[in-house]
Write an enzyme that holds these catalytic residues in place. Structure first.
Site, short mmCIF file in Angstrom:
data_model
loop_
_atom_site.label_atom_id
_atom_site.label_comp_id
_atom_site.label_asym_id
_atom_site.label_seq_id
_atom_site.Cartn_x
_atom_site.Cartn_y
_atom_site.Cartn_z
N LYS A 176 0.85 -1.19 0.00
CA LYS A 176 0.00 0.00 0.00
C LYS A 176 0.89 1.24 0.00
O LYS A 176 1.87 1.30 0.75
CB LYS A 176 -0.90 -0.02 1.24
CG LYS A 176 -1.96 1.06 1.28
CD LYS A 176 -2.80 0.94 2.56
CE LYS A 176 -3.96 1.90 2.59
NZ LYS A 176 -4.74 1.80 3.84
N SER A 208 -9.79 2.29 2.66
CA SER A 208 -8.83 2.96 1.81
C SER A 208 -7.93 2.03 1.00
O SER A 208 -7.43 2.42 -0.04
CB SER A 208 -7.95 3.89 2.64
OG SER A 208 -7.13 3.14 3.53
N SER A 223 -9.98 -0.11 6.77
CA SER A 223 -9.29 0.03 5.48
C SER A 223 -8.65 -1.24 4.94
O SER A 223 -8.28 -1.29 3.76
CB SER A 223 -8.22 1.12 5.56
OG SER A 223 -8.85 2.38 5.59
#
Lengths: 98, 500
Positions: B80, B155, B179
């Site tokens: 990420k 996210s 997330s």
């Protein structure tokens, strides 16, 4: 509760973000909706409830005061928008209104 | 599609160890897959194929020389873009950090490298991890491989979509309010939020420090456990890192046993606002776990109804102070320095240009929650609700081993559908938020496809702090019985190219 336009102006000022009147107006109405939805917290938590700031029971941890490797001045300055003489160069900070 | 991209992480590592395939071939297969599909999915913000192949050749050389390698050696992983990794940009999905390169590596990156894993690149995310759909990324949304018109959640939508798109065998996420788990649910993958303090946050760009927790993303429970084991453990550079032995997550995933386990169903998460297809799959999952020998009982956690409200005060408050570091002076975007403006004016112009709408919204909401006159009514009260939620968990775990709920109220929604309605977007994290506020562990595992729309449904397992192993115990059993039922993994339909 409805947020006054002046309040949102003040918040944007505190947060140091330039925003247009149009943006602030639209933000004010969105914040109203969000604050309406979250205001419920103030109705349920009584004086007898102890607030929690952190899920872990944290106590301060000191490390030994030993010299160790860290980033070099050059590495740090390489990230800065502007640098001079081993320091970060910033726009003037004296003579400001606020 | 090359079959290597559908193989489990554990399977790939085994094949590489046995000399059936080289790490270079495995890496190349994934890079080819990225080249083939990522124009449509947009899971990645940055891919460094040359570097990944060079790492792969080092692993192959190590193996050829007979040197010992880690259990996951050679497995390609997606990171990420909220983690710093030298030599790649770390954007956090924001214009603020568009051209920023970190001078150091995150703890998680060091662990991956130490395990001889291959980092393919950086995945897309909502700006500074602020969002539930990956639509607030300054670099465009990520598309859900199940239906490109839909969001992959957020996210960490990029990491989840990379797995569902077979672009990586494993991925790294970070979970502040869901997330990792919410994107896992929406993409039919596995996502785990470890106990707060279980995985080092060193080098993870902070969103809300008291809630953020790095965790593993995978296509099956055992792969997630293996990655969890690589990532987890004490790190003195993170002041909230827990100095305790890691729970045996891999052993729990392998054991596949829930007989006699007490599972509590959270009464508060169901009914209004929950899609019938989600509830149906959730109740089937409960039944299957009961058949596997678990004891099921309903548990009431009344304060969970207040979690979303408390979260949207505490999180923005922490976000507003964490994002204060982006001042246009030391690093990141600087805008409007024409030589006449003061530092304060440049700061305001830089933050205007660097932050997107959602980041601005949360900074200002947080500023409000913390401001004099409102602090007690909002932030102070939210902290009290946090106490009540912790008490609900404590009470529940006195009688059950784990708690179960749907991971999300609905399946993946359409891109654009909730962008103009922040509260509708925030509700996507309804079920995942309590755990972040309380600091314990939770995971989302696939529960099948909704009969309504054919999209993945996730079931959330919640465990007490430092009992992360129980998540895998439940998840692995559920995975096994569901695979038996459908004759294959949930993502099998995705392997048919005409699905895309």
């Amino acid at each position: 509760m409805a947020l006054a336009f002046e309040e949102v102006v003040k918040l944007a000022d505190l947060a140091r973000i330039d925003m247009t009147d149009e943006e602030l107006t639209s933000l004010a109405s969105q914040l109203d909706v969000i604050l309406d939805a979250v205001a419920v917290v103030s109705q349920v938590a009584g004086d007898d409830v102890v607030p929690t700031s952190h899920a872990l029971d944290i106590t301060n941890v000191f490390r030994a005061d030993e010299v160790a490797a860290s980033l070099s001045v050059e590495q740090v300055l390489a990230m800065a928008p502007d640098a001079e003489d081993g320091r970060i160069r910033v726009p003037r900070i004296l003579g400001e209104a606020s | 599609m090359n079959e290597l991209t559908q193989t489990s992480a554990r399977g790939l590592a085994q094949m590489i160890r046995d000399g059936e395939v080289s790490c270079e071939e495995v890496t190349q297969a994934h890079l080819d897959r990225i080249a083939e599909v990522d124009g449509d999915i947009h899971a990645f913000l940055f891919v460094d194929g040359e570097r990944a192949l060079a790492s792969a050749r080092r692993v192959d050389a190590k193996r050829a020389a007979g040197e010992p390698t880690h259990e996951l050696a050679g497995v390609p992983v997606a990171l990420k873009d909220a983690y710093v990794y030298q030599g790649t940009p770390t954007t956090c999905g924001s214009r603020m950090l568009e051209n920023w390169y970190s001078p150091y590596d995150a703890a998680v990156v060091e662990r991956l490298q130490g395990a001889d894993m291959i980092i393919l690149g950086k995945t897309n995310l909502d700006e500074f991890a602020l969002g539930s759909s990956t639509e607030t990324s300054a670099f465009g949304p990520t598309h859900n491989p199940w239906d490109l018109a839909r969001v992959p959640g957020g996210s960490g939508g990029g990491s989840a979509a990379a797995l569902a798109g077979f672009e990586a065998a494993l991925a790294i996420g970070s979970d502040t309010g869901g997330s990792i788990r919410q994107p896992a649910a929406l993409t039919g993958t596995v996502g785990v939020k470890p106990t707060y303090g279980g995985v080092s946050r060193w080098g993870l760009v902070a969103t809300a420090s008291s809630l953020d927790q790095p965790g593993p993303c995978a296509r099956n429970a055992l792969d997630a456990a293996l990655l969890h084991q690589v990532m987890g453990g004490y790190d003195r550079r993170d002041s909230t890192s827990i100095k305790a032995p890691m729970p045996d997550v891999v052993g729990a995933a392998r054991r596949q046993d829930v007989s006699g386990m007490k599972i509590g169903i959270v009464k508060q998460f169901g009914g209004e606002g929950f899609a019938p297809g989600v509830e149906q799959r959730f109740h089937e999952a409960i039944e299957l776990l009961a058949q596997a020998g678990a004891e099921i009982e309903e548990v009431s956690c009344p304060s969970f109804d207040l979690a979303l409200a408390a979260y949207y005060l505490i999180m923005p408050a922490e976000v507003s102070s964490n994002l204060a570091r982006f001042d246009g002076m030391r690093y990141g975007l600087q805008a409007g320095d024409d030589g006449t403006r003061s530092a304060d004016q440049v700061m305001r112009a830089s933050r205007r240009a660097g932050f997107g709408d959602e980041a601005k919204r949360r900074i200002i909401l947080g500023t409000y929650a913390l401001s004099a006159g409102y602090y007690d009514a909002y932030y102070g009260s939210a902290q009290k609700v946090r106490t009540l939620i912790i008490e609900d968990f404590t009470k529940a775990f006195a009688s059950v081993d784990v708690l179960l709920s749907p991971s999300t109220p609905t399946t993946a929604f359409k891109i654009g559908e909730r962008v103009e309605d922040p509260m509708a977007m925030y509700k996507a994290d309804l079920c995942t938020i309590p755990v972040n506020l309380a600091g314990n562990a939770a995971a989302s595992f696939p529960a099948g496809l909704s009969p309504e729309d054919g999209l993945p449904v996730g079931v959330q397992v919640m465990a007490p702090a430092l009992a992360d192993d129980r998540l895998y115990q439940v998840g692995a059993v559920l995975e096994a019985v569901l695979e038996q039922r459908w004759g294959g993994p949930i993502w099998a339909p995705l392997t048919k190219e005409d699905q895309r």
